[in-house]
Design an enzyme around this catalytic site. Structure first.
Site, PDB file in Angstrom:
ATOM      1  N   ARG A  46     -52.775  -7.422 -30.498  1.00 31.69           N
ATOM      2  CA  ARG A  46     -51.491  -6.765 -30.191  1.00 31.69           C
ATOM      3  C   ARG A  46     -51.777  -5.452 -29.455  1.00 31.69           C
ATOM      4  O   ARG A  46     -51.063  -5.064 -28.537  1.00 31.69           O
ATOM      5  CB  ARG A  46     -50.676  -6.516 -31.468  1.00 31.69           C
ATOM      6  N   TYR A  98     -27.803  -5.812 -14.662  1.00 30.03           N
ATOM      7  CA  TYR A  98     -27.890  -7.105 -15.338  1.00 30.03           C
ATOM      8  C   TYR A  98     -27.061  -7.015 -16.633  1.00 30.03           C
ATOM      9  O   TYR A  98     -27.125  -5.990 -17.333  1.00 30.03           O
ATOM     10  CB  TYR A  98     -29.362  -7.423 -15.617  1.00 30.03           C
ATOM     11  N   ASP A 170     -34.739  -0.013 -12.417  1.00 36.48           N
ATOM     12  CA  ASP A 170     -35.061  -1.429 -12.603  1.00 36.48           C
ATOM     13  C   ASP A 170     -35.264  -2.013 -11.203  1.00 36.48           C
ATOM     14  O   ASP A 170     -34.316  -2.141 -10.428  1.00 36.48           O
ATOM     15  CB  ASP A 170     -33.911  -2.123 -13.346  1.00 36.48           C
ATOM     16  N   LYS A 195     -39.148 -12.684 -12.890  1.00 35.68           N
ATOM     17  CA  LYS A 195     -38.554 -12.954 -11.579  1.00 35.68           C
ATOM     18  C   LYS A 195     -39.637 -12.975 -10.485  1.00 35.68           C
ATOM     19  O   LYS A 195     -40.555 -13.758 -10.552  1.00 35.68           O
ATOM     20  CB  LYS A 195     -37.457 -11.931 -11.301  1.00 35.68           C
TER      21      LYS A 195
HETATM   22  O1  P1T Z   1     -34.822 -11.970 -18.810  1.00 35.30           O
HETATM   23  P1  P1T Z   1     -35.731 -10.782 -18.960  1.00 35.30           P
HETATM   24  O2  P1T Z   1     -37.117 -11.013 -18.519  1.00 35.30           O
HETATM   25  O3  P1T Z   1     -35.642 -10.170 -20.323  1.00 35.30           O
HETATM   26  O4  P1T Z   1     -35.199  -9.662 -17.924  1.00 35.30           O
HETATM   27  C1  P1T Z   1     -33.959  -9.039 -18.045  1.00 35.30           C
HETATM   28  C2  P1T Z   1     -33.516  -8.520 -16.703  1.00 35.30           C
HETATM   29  C3  P1T Z   1     -33.727  -7.187 -16.411  1.00 35.30           C
HETATM   30  N1  P1T Z   1     -33.352  -6.657 -15.222  1.00 35.30           N
HETATM   31  C4  P1T Z   1     -32.776  -7.418 -14.272  1.00 35.30           C
HETATM   32  C5  P1T Z   1     -32.380  -6.804 -12.967  1.00 35.30           C
HETATM   33  C6  P1T Z   1     -32.560  -8.783 -14.499  1.00 35.30           C
HETATM   34  O5  P1T Z   1     -31.986  -9.513 -13.533  1.00 35.30           O
HETATM   35  C7  P1T Z   1     -32.925  -9.353 -15.753  1.00 35.30           C
HETATM   36  C8  P1T Z   1     -32.697 -10.786 -16.074  1.00 35.30           C
HETATM   37  N2  P1T Z   1     -31.793 -11.427 -15.218  1.00 35.30           N
HETATM   38  C9  P1T Z   1     -31.409 -12.735 -15.296  1.00 35.30           C
HETATM   39  C10 P1T Z   1     -31.836 -13.583 -16.238  1.00 35.30           C
HETATM   40  C11 P1T Z   1     -30.468 -13.163 -14.250  1.00 35.30           C
HETATM   41  O6  P1T Z   1     -30.281 -14.382 -14.034  1.00 35.30           O
HETATM   42  O7  P1T Z   1     -29.896 -12.285 -13.600  1.00 35.30           O
END
Ligand code: P1T
Length: 377
Positions: A46, A98, A170, A195
């Site tokens: 961890r 988001y 972000d 992403k």
């Molecule tokens: O899904 P995760 O890895 O926890 O990420 C969250 C997140 C954070 N910031 C942005 C700009 C994001 O688009 C996302 C996750 N977004 C999607 C799942 C979506 O389809 O927009």
């Protein structure tokens, strides 16, 4: 060093034990110690893992940051960053993020006394009046999900720093290839590595990049104390992904522009949201701040019925949440990614029932456009 050289080499040292050119997946929970209190720098997985460390070095370098930490998801990365503030502190949050980021603030962090206000940061002059004596952080997304509104990072950094607040960006929609927020004074960059950084829709992860040593120590402390770490296998996948980030982003950008232009000319579509269009309100800013416009495009079909026909009519594009993978994904923000945003708020932002979002992939552009065209017909 150039971006791709850094992407391919930073953190990717040949393995010290075998010379393996690819950083191995150190799939272990713990490490044998030579004697009590004597070890090779690794005690428990961890806390430290060589595959994760390699990725942390890699993405930190791509963002031009001194420190980087990999998390189990984008949301856990954002949550870790919000542990830099305390109950009683105030945070300014961009009014379009988001949906999960809004949910974290409105349903979780408020329970711990963290106050927040939503501000449309695409007009930097809105920011000045939003500061309170207890404002400690400004958290923005640019371009925003899904409306693609662009925030002037230098202007936000200047105003926020004058008020003693840290700026978090972000950078998920752009990736460090198309935008490097720290060059505009941003203190902390977060990513959903799910992403573009991973890029192949086969891993969920998050990242925090920053320069301040004290803050970095705290983020590392949180990573270890809370334990929302990225697994060795996911670290390996993302590390593989970033090697091709530059070529993938060039292809996403090219295809994104083509899809946005196609949609703009389509008679059935009322509005297209893409910073690369001259009609976009922050087009000039996007040209200055970004190296390209990327692969995210949203458009207004006029009604839920129309949106459904497009979403269910596509054959090459896949109906699904998420973005940033090599394949084109198409989604409905109002009921999917932004369902947790109150209906009135969605309406004021333009996240209508007729809004459709596309994460344009890197397939042959003729096939994507032909698919959208037949679905729109
Ligand atoms: O899904 P995760 O890895 O926890 O990420 C969250 C997140 C954070 N910031 C942005 C700009 C994001 O688009 C996302 C996750 N977004 C999607 C799942 C979506 O389809 O927009």
């Amino acid at each position: 060093m150039g971006f791709s050289t850094t992407a391919i080499h930073a953190g990717n040292e040949p393995d010290p034990t075998t010379g393996s050119v690819t950083v191995p997946i150190y799939q272990t929970s713990t490490y044998a110690q030579d004697a009590l209190g004597k070890h090779k720098g690794y005690e428990y997985a961890r806390t430290q893992n060589p595959t994760r460390s390699a990725l942390e070095t890699n993405i930190a370098a791509l963002e031009g940051a001194r420190f980087g930490y990999a998390f189990a998801s984008g949301m856990s990365a954002t949550d870790a960053v919000l542990k830099l503030v305390k109950g009683g502190d105030h945070v300014i949050l961009g009014d379009n993020t988001y949906g999960g980021t809004y949910r974290l603030f409105s349903r979780v962090l408020v329970n711990y006394g963290i106050e927040f206000d939503l501000v449309d940061t695409s007009d930097a002059s809105n920011l000045e009046k939003a500061f309170k004596p207890n404002t400690k952080m400004v958290f923005v997304e640019t371009p925003t999900n899904p409306i693609m509104s662009v925030t002037d990072l230098q202007a936000v950094s200047d105003v926020s720093h004058a008020h003693g607040a840290k700026v978090v960006c972000d950078n998920t929609f752009m990736s460090p290839y198309l935008q490097r927020p720290m060059e505009f004074g941003v203190d902390i960059v977060v990513h959903s590595t799910t992403k573009y950084l991973n890029g192949h829709s086969d891993s969920v992860g998050g990242f925090v990049a920053l320069n301040d040593e004290e803050d970095a120590k705290w983020i590392q402390f949180i990573q270890n104390s809370v334990g929302a770490i990225l697994s060795p296998f996911d670290s390996f996948l993302v590390l593989r992904g970033t090697k091709t980030l530059a070529v993938r982003m060039e292809a996403h950008d090219k295809n994104g522009r083509a899809v946005a232009n196609f949609l703009t000319e389509h008679p059935g579509i009322q509005k297209v949201y893409y910073p690369g269009l001259a009609s976009h309100p922050q087009h000039e800013l996007a040209k200055r701040q970004q190296k390209g416009f990327g692969g995210m495009v949203a458009f207004e079909t006029g009604s839920l019925d129309n949106a459904r026909k497009v979403l269910e009519g596509v054959k090459v594009c896949t109906l699904g949440e998420s973005l940033g993978g090599v394949e084109t994904l198409i989604s409905h923000p109002a009921t999917m990614t932004h369902a947790s945003v109150p209906a009135e708020k969605r309406a004021s932002l333009g996240i209508t029932d007729g809004l459709v979002r596309i994460s344009v992939g890197i397939e042959d552009i003729e096939d994507i456009i032909e698919d959208l065209d037949q679905a729109l017909r």
